[in-house]
Design a protein around this motif. Structure first.
Motif, mmCIF file in Angstrom:
data_model
loop_
_atom_site.group_PDB
_atom_site.id
_atom_site.type_symbol
_atom_site.label_atom_id
_atom_site.label_comp_id
_atom_site.label_asym_id
_atom_site.label_seq_id
_atom_site.Cartn_x
_atom_site.Cartn_y
_atom_site.Cartn_z
ATOM 1 N N VAL A 54 82.909 156.571 119.860
ATOM 2 C CA VAL A 54 83.306 156.759 118.463
ATOM 3 C C VAL A 54 82.777 158.097 117.963
ATOM 4 N N THR A 55 83.619 158.861 117.296
ATOM 5 C CA THR A 55 83.182 160.086 116.626
ATOM 6 C C THR A 55 83.690 160.041 115.181
ATOM 7 N N LEU A 56 82.833 160.457 114.265
ATOM 8 C CA LEU A 56 83.170 160.494 112.845
ATOM 9 C C LEU A 56 82.841 161.876 112.295
ATOM 10 N N ALA A 57 83.624 162.321 111.347
ATOM 11 C CA ALA A 57 83.337 163.598 110.690
ATOM 12 C C ALA A 57 83.962 163.584 109.306
ATOM 13 N N GLY A 58 83.279 164.211 108.363
ATOM 14 C CA GLY A 58 83.812 164.285 107.013
ATOM 15 C C GLY A 58 82.731 164.602 106.011
ATOM 16 N N ALA A 59 83.055 164.434 104.746
ATOM 17 C CA ALA A 59 82.108 164.682 103.658
ATOM 18 C C ALA A 59 81.846 163.366 102.937
ATOM 19 N N VAL A 60 80.577 163.080 102.666
ATOM 20 C CA VAL A 60 80.170 161.845 102.012
ATOM 21 C C VAL A 60 79.515 162.182 100.678
ATOM 22 N N LEU A 61 79.858 161.413 99.648
ATOM 23 C CA LEU A 61 79.301 161.633 98.318
ATOM 24 C C LEU A 61 78.805 160.307 97.754
ATOM 25 N N LEU A 62 77.511 160.235 97.457
ATOM 26 C CA LEU A 62 76.930 159.101 96.761
ATOM 27 C C LEU A 62 76.761 159.505 95.307
ATOM 28 N N SER A 63 77.334 158.710 94.401
ATOM 29 C CA SER A 63 77.283 159.061 92.988
ATOM 30 C C SER A 63 75.846 159.119 92.492
ATOM 31 N N GLU A 64 75.624 159.892 91.434
ATOM 32 C CA GLU A 64 74.274 160.032 90.883
ATOM 33 C C GLU A 64 73.721 158.706 90.402
ATOM 34 N N ALA A 65 74.614 157.803 89.975
ATOM 35 C CA ALA A 65 74.182 156.472 89.552
ATOM 36 C C ALA A 65 73.981 155.537 90.730
ATOM 37 N N MET A 66 74.306 156.035 91.954
ATOM 38 C CA MET A 66 74.158 155.272 93.184
ATOM 39 C C MET A 66 74.944 153.961 93.142
ATOM 40 N N ASP A 67 76.148 153.996 92.509
ATOM 41 C CA ASP A 67 76.971 152.799 92.425
ATOM 42 C C ASP A 67 78.334 152.979 93.076
ATOM 43 N N ALA A 68 78.553 154.141 93.717
ATOM 44 C CA ALA A 68 79.837 154.379 94.359
ATOM 45 C C ALA A 68 79.663 155.372 95.507
ATOM 46 N N VAL A 69 80.479 155.188 96.553
ATOM 47 C CA VAL A 69 80.471 156.078 97.717
ATOM 48 C C VAL A 69 81.873 156.635 97.900
ATOM 49 N N SER A 70 81.978 157.939 98.124
ATOM 50 C CA SER A 70 83.267 158.580 98.352
ATOM 51 C C SER A 70 83.227 159.361 99.654
ATOM 52 N N LEU A 71 84.318 159.278 100.409
ATOM 53 C CA LEU A 71 84.476 160.069 101.622
ATOM 54 C C LEU A 71 85.704 160.944 101.442
ATOM 55 N N SER A 72 85.637 162.179 101.941
ATOM 56 C CA SER A 72 86.780 163.074 101.826
ATOM 57 C C SER A 72 86.966 163.832 103.135
ATOM 58 N N ASP A 73 88.255 164.174 103.415
ATOM 59 C CA ASP A 73 88.606 164.892 104.651
ATOM 60 C C ASP A 73 87.949 164.224 105.852
#
Length: 276
Positions: free
Chosen positions: A213-232
């Motif tokens: 398995v290989t994974l790549a991308g950008a991860v964003l944890l919200s400042e409130a630490m209540d949501a996770v976003s992945l892009s590209d």
């Protein structure tokens, strides 16, 4: 949570030694003489045994850092193997000057050849629950306490190399093993996307022995630490010569509602086989 409290005490310790005490310690004290005291404090706080088999070393200015070689943290009673975590090397550094303005800047966290065992027993109890404050009353807003102490947090990156992670869930009857686990990230800062790359080989329940398995991308944890976003983000899985590749422009996950949203999904597969 207990872990948050320990991190707060670690920050306080770094602030204290960031003054003249740091110079005195680095120039006159051999950190290896402190190993018994460190192990005793860890056992007192966690009930776990910390074994420090290798040498300890530290650095001073502009980073206060410690390097731990050959260490192991024992498993929770009733779980196997004997250790929950062991590694050949851990390297952590904290920059001094930003602490004066309540900014915590951590250097690249390096973890070499870690061996991690995670488990759930037949009663649903985990081998890490005691470290996370399982069964204890919530503390008085530990996140707010942390915010009062620190105005910001920056980690220069995380680098894990050649790790092994074993997962055993007796309740669900599942077992998985990740070998050759490698993870690297860019600079980690709340509210800022972080580049992430991961690669590993996976085996276990319903999987062939040579799944990669290989994974790549950008991860964003919200400042409130209540949501996770992945892009590209892209994920590639190889099993018995077949290759499956998943790509999507973005993925948003709300920790509060459990809602998952994906956009612009692309799936490519060659000689794809389904394992159950």
């Amino acid at each position: 949570m207990k872990i948050i409290k320990w991190l707060l005490w670690l920050v306080l310790f770094v602030v204290v030694i960031g003054g003249g005490a740091a110079v005195f310690l680095v120039t006159t004290v051999d950190p290896n003489d402190l190993k018994p005291q460190i192990s005793e404090r860890v056992e007192s706080a966690t009930g776990r045994t910390l074994t420090l088999g290798g040498d300890l070393s530290w650095q001073f200015y502009p980073w206060v850092g410690v390097t731990i070689n050959d260490f192991a943290l024992s498993n929770r009673p009733g779980f196997s193997p004997d250790h929950m975590l062991k590694a050949e090397k851990v390297d952590v550094q904290v920059k001094l000057m930003p602490l004066l303005s309540k900014q915590l800047e951590i250097g690249q966290v390096i973890l070499q050849s870690p061996d991690i065992s995670l488990a759930v027993n037949e009663q649903g109890k985990t081998n890490w629950g005691d470290l996370a404050g399982e069964g204890s009353q919530p503390s008085e807003a530990p996140e707010q306490e942390a915010g009062a102490m620190l105005g910001g947090l920056v980690i220069q990156g995380v680098n894990i190399s050649e790790g092994n992670i074993n997962w055993v869930d007796q309740l669900a009857g599942q077992q998985y093993a990740l070998s050759g686990f490698n993870l690297s990230t860019g600079v980690i800062e709340p509210g800022v996307p972080v580049d992430l790359e991961l690669s590993t080989e996976v085996s276990g329940t319903g999987l062939p022995a040579d799944a990669k398995v290989t994974l790549a991308g950008a991860v964003l944890l919200s400042e409130a630490m209540d949501a996770v976003s992945l892009s590209d983000f892209s994920k590639q899985v190889e099993m018995d010569g077949s290759v499956t590749r998943l790509e999507f422009a973005s993925m948003d996950y709300s920790l509060a509602s459990g809602q998952l949203t994906l956009a612009n999904i692309q799936l490519e597969a060659s000689d794809c086989l389904l394992y159950t």
